[in-house]
Structures are given as C-alpha cells and as structure tokens.
Design an enzyme around this catalytic site. Structure first.
Site, short mmCIF file in Angstrom:
data_model
loop_
_atom_site.label_atom_id
_atom_site.label_comp_id
_atom_site.label_asym_id
_atom_site.label_seq_id
_atom_site.Cartn_x
_atom_site.Cartn_y
_atom_site.Cartn_z
N ASN A 27 -5.60 4.27 -1.20
CA ASN A 27 -4.76 2.93 -0.73
C ASN A 27 -3.94 3.53 0.47
O ASN A 27 -4.15 2.92 1.21
CB ASN A 27 -3.69 2.64 -2.00
N ASP A 28 -3.01 4.49 0.36
CA ASP A 28 -2.04 4.47 1.24
C ASP A 28 -1.30 5.86 1.43
O ASP A 28 -1.24 6.48 0.44
CB ASP A 28 -1.35 3.39 1.37
N TYR A 49 0.79 -2.13 -1.50
CA TYR A 49 2.15 -1.84 -0.61
C TYR A 49 2.25 -2.44 0.65
O TYR A 49 3.27 -3.28 0.95
CB TYR A 49 2.73 -0.35 -0.67
N SER A 50 1.24 -2.29 1.45
CA SER A 50 1.30 -2.79 2.90
C SER A 50 1.30 -4.40 3.12
O SER A 50 2.12 -4.94 3.57
CB SER A 50 -0.13 -2.35 3.57
N ASP A 70 -4.50 -0.22 -11.97
CA ASP A 70 -4.97 0.18 -10.55
C ASP A 70 -4.58 1.82 -10.35
O ASP A 70 -5.16 2.49 -10.03
CB ASP A 70 -4.42 -0.73 -9.50
N GLY A 71 -3.49 2.03 -11.15
CA GLY A 71 -3.23 3.54 -10.88
C GLY A 71 -3.81 4.47 -11.62
O GLY A 71 -4.41 5.49 -10.76
N SER A 118 3.01 -6.09 0.30
CA SER A 118 4.19 -6.37 -0.04
C SER A 118 5.25 -6.27 1.39
O SER A 118 6.34 -7.16 1.22
CB SER A 118 4.56 -5.69 -1.01
N ARG A 167 20.51 5.05 5.73
CA ARG A 167 20.23 4.94 7.22
C ARG A 167 18.92 4.94 7.57
O ARG A 167 18.01 5.26 6.80
CB ARG A 167 20.83 6.11 7.82
N ASP A 217 12.64 1.79 7.58
CA ASP A 217 12.98 2.36 6.19
C ASP A 217 11.81 3.28 6.13
O ASP A 217 11.73 4.20 5.27
CB ASP A 217 13.19 1.47 5.23
#
Length: 282
Positions: free
Chosen positions: A143-144, A186-187, A69-70, A189, A154, A173
């Site tokens: 993708n994103d 990623y979303s 995919d990359g 996941s 933090r 995060d």
C-alpha cells in the site's frame, strides 16, 4: 490443489467464516495448510496440515486469507516472496481488497478448478539509510510507506529528491508514498487521487501540509525517492500501517519500486470502477 489458509481470528466474524471456508474446501477435496496456532481451534483432520506460515505458503498453490485488508496485505507480501497468487475472503466490513464476500463461498469451486484470472500489483521497497551509508531498516510495501512526525505537535520540514534531483519541499505532519493499490487507502484520506491499479506509478501525498502547494504528485514507476527531514522532531517510518520505526537524524528514507509483485486472484468479473463505486460509497 493445496491452499494455505490464513485467517485473522481477531475479527468478529472470522471464526464462523473460516469454518465455512474449510467446509467448502473439504467438499472440494482441497488440501489445506494452516498455522500451528490454530491446531487446537480446528482440530486434527485428514485434509488439514499444520505448520508455520512460511512453510504453508511454500507448500501451497494459492494463498487464501479470511479477514480484512490488513490481514490480506501482510499475507500478500509473504506470498510475493514465493510467487504465490492470493485471494481474500471478507470477514470484516469494508475490506476493499477482498476478492470474495462471505456470502460468495460457492465461488471457491472456480478457484479450485482454475477458473480465475490474476492481476499483478506493484510494490515498493522502503529503506532507511544511515549517515554512514549503512542500511538501518528495510521493508516491502503493498500500500504505502509513510514518513511522519512523532513525539511533538510541531510540523516537520521534508525534502524529497527524485532520481538525484530535488523534487519538492513540504512543511507537513508527514508524507505518504503509495502504490496505485494504496491510492485508495491513507493517501485517499489525505486528499490524494485514486489511481487505477494497472497503471504502475508512485504517488506522493503530503499529510496536513502547511504550504501553498499541497497537491499530490504522481511519478513514473522507475523513480527513486530520497526523503530527508529537518530533525526538528523525531521522525518515524511506517510501511503498510505496521509498527513504525525511528528515522534517525541525518538519515535518508529511500523508496523505489520493488522487483517483487503481489498477484491477486480475481474470480468475479467486477471491474476496478465497479469495486470503487461499491466500496467507496458505503
């Protein structure tokens, strides 16, 4: 037909799969364009022309990638600039966006004969705008686009405006803004929903959110998002998993729908649900 072939030779199976693809294309009488870097690997032949990637895409009718995919995403963004359709041959494991498996190379005959459909996919523009209004960074995303903390453990406070009105605050995060294509990446996941690719929309998903409201939000495709962070730690922007860039203090990450669209080649008759069930249950 002219085909720009873009293999990812770092994949374990890619060299063998690429040789098989080249053999099929030679038998089909196709002219192939390959990057200069592969001239020593595949040698000089009558049907292969070596040039840089941008020129190969300009000269071709379609783009064919070999890898995962990359490789496909990076090539699809280049292809969209030249309005060329693209197909991925899987030389990895999952390769959710692959249109063909390495065992299905005989179907390249259908591609050469024009027996395929195309499916246009929405893309995003991601821009970092400095406090004086200057553009510090710009990228297209298939993708994103991900705004996240860096260099500190933090959590960061994120404020998101949509079309000039305040939309959401997150203590997290980071936050993912994805296309429907990226909803399975990623979303997904991070707990986000899966969106059918033909439903143009923008999906916001927080990462490890420390808030009572931590759900994803789906917005219409003409939304213009502006993301600010509280500067408690250095923030980074990464588009499609590429090398992240710094988001300076008092800057804004602006995300909106791109005028460009990626055009996927579909040779097989499998549906989105078929692919989802096959790939996501592995």
């Amino acid at each position: 037909m002219k085909i720009a072939l873009i293999p990812n030779m770092t994949r374990q199976n890619a060299p063998d799969v690429t040789k098989q693809v080249l053999k099929e294309l030679e038998n089909l009488g196709v002219s192939v364009f390959l990057s200069d870097e592969f001239s020593n690997f595949f040698g000089e032949t009558d049907y292969i022309t070596y040039c840089n990637i941008e020129n190969s895409i300009s000269e071709c009718d379609i783009v064919l990638t070999v890898g995962g995919d990359g490789t496909f995403i990076k090539s699809a963004k280049l292809s969209s600039e030249k309005n060329r359709p693209i197909l991925c041959v899987n030389a990895g494991k999952l390769a959710y966006l692959a249109g063909l498996e390495s065992t299905e190379l005989t179907l390249l005959k259908d591609v050469v004969e024009g027996k395929y459909k195309t499916e246009k996919r929405m893309m995003l523009n991601a821009t970092i705008i400095g406090k004086d209004g200057e553009v510090l960074y710009h990228s297209n995303c298939l993708n994103d686009a991900v705004v996240s903390r860096c260099g500190t453990v933090r959590i960061m406070n994120l404020s998101i405006d949509c079309n000039g009105a305040h939309l959401m605050d997150y203590s997290a995060d980071g936050v993912i803004v994805s296309t429907p294509t990226g909803s399975t990446a990623y979303s997904f996941s991070a707990g986000g929903p899966v969106i059918e690719p033909q439903i143009d929309s923008m999906l916001i998903t927080p990462v490890c959110c420390h808030s009572f409201f931590s759900r994803s939000v789906v917005l219409r495709p003409d939304s213009v998002l502006e993301i600010k962070h509280d500067n408690s730690g250095e923030a980074m922007l990464s588009c499609d998993g590429e090398e992240p860039v710094s988001v300076p203090q008092d800057s804004i990450v602006k995300i909106e729908c791109s005028q460009k669209k990626a055009e996927f080649i579909k040779v097989k008759n499998d549906t989105f649900i078929d692919i989802l069930n096959k790939k996501m249950t592995k």
